[in-house]
Design a protein around this motif. Structure first.
Motif, short mmCIF file in Angstrom:
data_model
loop_
_atom_site.label_atom_id
_atom_site.label_comp_id
_atom_site.label_asym_id
_atom_site.label_seq_id
_atom_site.Cartn_x
_atom_site.Cartn_y
_atom_site.Cartn_z
N ARG A 42 21.10 28.77 -21.38
CA ARG A 42 20.22 29.09 -22.50
C ARG A 42 20.74 30.22 -23.39
O ARG A 42 20.11 30.54 -24.39
CB ARG A 42 18.83 29.43 -21.99
CG ARG A 42 18.16 28.23 -21.36
CD ARG A 42 16.76 28.53 -20.94
NE ARG A 42 16.17 27.32 -20.37
CZ ARG A 42 15.04 27.31 -19.70
NH1 ARG A 42 14.37 28.43 -19.54
NH2 ARG A 42 14.58 26.19 -19.20
N PHE A 43 21.87 30.82 -23.02
CA PHE A 43 22.44 31.87 -23.88
C PHE A 43 22.90 31.24 -25.18
O PHE A 43 23.46 30.15 -25.20
CB PHE A 43 23.64 32.54 -23.20
CG PHE A 43 23.26 33.57 -22.18
CD1 PHE A 43 22.97 34.87 -22.58
CD2 PHE A 43 23.20 33.26 -20.85
CE1 PHE A 43 22.64 35.84 -21.65
CE2 PHE A 43 22.86 34.21 -19.91
CZ PHE A 43 22.58 35.50 -20.31
N SER A 44 22.67 31.93 -26.28
CA SER A 44 23.10 31.40 -27.57
C SER A 44 24.60 31.56 -27.76
O SER A 44 25.23 30.75 -28.44
CB SER A 44 22.34 32.08 -28.71
OG SER A 44 22.64 33.46 -28.72
N SER A 45 25.18 32.56 -27.15
CA SER A 45 26.61 32.82 -27.29
C SER A 45 27.39 32.00 -26.26
O SER A 45 27.10 32.05 -25.05
CB SER A 45 26.90 34.30 -27.08
OG SER A 45 28.28 34.53 -26.94
N ALA A 81 29.24 30.72 -20.82
CA ALA A 81 30.34 30.35 -19.93
C ALA A 81 30.46 31.37 -18.79
O ALA A 81 30.68 30.99 -17.63
CB ALA A 81 31.64 30.25 -20.71
N TYR A 82 30.31 32.66 -19.10
CA TYR A 82 30.41 33.69 -18.08
C TYR A 82 29.29 33.56 -17.05
O TYR A 82 29.54 33.64 -15.84
CB TYR A 82 30.38 35.09 -18.70
CG TYR A 82 30.37 36.17 -17.66
CD1 TYR A 82 31.54 36.53 -17.01
CD2 TYR A 82 29.19 36.83 -17.32
CE1 TYR A 82 31.54 37.51 -16.03
CE2 TYR A 82 29.18 37.80 -16.35
CZ TYR A 82 30.35 38.14 -15.70
OH TYR A 82 30.34 39.11 -14.73
N ALA A 83 28.06 33.38 -17.50
CA ALA A 83 26.93 33.29 -16.58
C ALA A 83 27.07 32.09 -15.64
O ALA A 83 26.83 32.21 -14.43
CB ALA A 83 25.62 33.19 -17.36
N ILE A 84 27.49 30.98 -16.17
CA ILE A 84 27.66 29.78 -15.35
C ILE A 84 28.81 29.96 -14.37
O ILE A 84 28.68 29.67 -13.18
CB ILE A 84 27.86 28.54 -16.24
CG1 ILE A 84 26.57 28.24 -16.99
CG2 ILE A 84 28.30 27.34 -15.42
CD1 ILE A 84 26.71 27.23 -18.08
N ASN A 96 18.71 34.79 -27.50
CA ASN A 96 18.20 33.82 -28.46
C ASN A 96 17.43 34.46 -29.62
O ASN A 96 17.21 33.82 -30.64
CB ASN A 96 17.33 32.78 -27.76
CG ASN A 96 18.17 31.85 -26.93
OD1 ASN A 96 19.24 31.44 -27.36
ND2 ASN A 96 17.71 31.54 -25.73
N LEU A 97 17.05 35.72 -29.47
CA LEU A 97 16.39 36.42 -30.57
C LEU A 97 17.38 36.78 -31.67
O LEU A 97 16.99 36.96 -32.82
CB LEU A 97 15.71 37.69 -30.06
CG LEU A 97 14.52 37.51 -29.14
CD1 LEU A 97 14.05 38.86 -28.62
CD2 LEU A 97 13.39 36.80 -29.86
N THR A 103 20.40 35.11 -32.67
CA THR A 103 21.40 34.08 -32.90
C THR A 103 21.86 34.10 -34.35
O THR A 103 21.09 34.43 -35.25
CB THR A 103 20.85 32.68 -32.57
OG1 THR A 103 19.74 32.43 -33.41
CG2 THR A 103 20.46 32.57 -31.12
N THR A 104 23.10 33.72 -34.57
CA THR A 104 23.64 33.68 -35.93
C THR A 104 23.73 32.25 -36.44
O THR A 104 23.87 32.03 -37.62
CB THR A 104 25.04 34.31 -35.99
OG1 THR A 104 25.91 33.58 -35.14
CG2 THR A 104 24.99 35.76 -35.59
N GLY A 105 23.71 31.30 -35.54
CA GLY A 105 23.82 29.90 -35.95
C GLY A 105 25.26 29.42 -36.04
O GLY A 105 25.52 28.24 -36.11
N ASP A 106 26.21 30.35 -36.05
CA ASP A 106 27.62 29.98 -36.08
C ASP A 106 28.06 29.59 -34.68
O ASP A 106 27.75 30.26 -33.71
CB ASP A 106 28.48 31.13 -36.58
CG ASP A 106 28.14 31.52 -38.01
OD1 ASP A 106 27.65 30.65 -38.75
OD2 ASP A 106 28.37 32.68 -38.37
N HIS A 107 28.81 28.51 -34.59
CA HIS A 107 29.32 28.06 -33.31
C HIS A 107 30.83 28.19 -33.28
O HIS A 107 31.50 28.10 -34.31
CB HIS A 107 28.93 26.60 -33.06
CG HIS A 107 27.45 26.42 -32.92
ND1 HIS A 107 26.75 26.83 -31.80
CD2 HIS A 107 26.54 25.91 -33.76
CE1 HIS A 107 25.48 26.56 -31.98
NE2 HIS A 107 25.30 26.00 -33.16
#
Length: 91
Positions: A21-24, A29-32, A73-74, A76-80
């Motif tokens: 659920r992380f936006s970044s 990837a780190y959490a998983i 999620n508060l 987020t920039t929307g850029d991927h």
């Protein structure tokens, strides 16, 4: 033993679910990766006291991941990033 196993599996699924659920991408990837590595490192543990301690720490870590994912999620920039899965374009 099966109750402990089901607790561990539930904790594992929760860490993966909330880690996603992380936006970044980097935090996701780190959490998983960290969750999988921690469970893999202790998969052969047989001492009930150590298992109980690991489960307690895992529950604490799950609460941290939940809070941090919500905060992430508060802001987020929307850029991927390029490495993130983008929706396939229909031609």
């Amino acid at each position: 033993m099966s109750n402990t196993r089901s607790e561990a599996l539930s904790l594992y699924r929760g860490l993966l679910r909330h880690g996603n659920r992380f936006s970044s991408y980097n935090f996701r990837a780190y959490a998983i990766r960290r969750s999988k590595d921690a469970f893999r490192a202790h998969q052969n543990e047989t001492d009930p006291a150590v298992i109980a301690q690991l489960l307690k720490k895992g529950e604490s870590d799950l609460q941290v991941v939940k809070r941090q994912a919500a905060i992430s999620n508060l802001y987020t920039t929307g850029d991927h990033l390029v490495v993130e899965n983008a929706k396939p374009r229909h031609v």
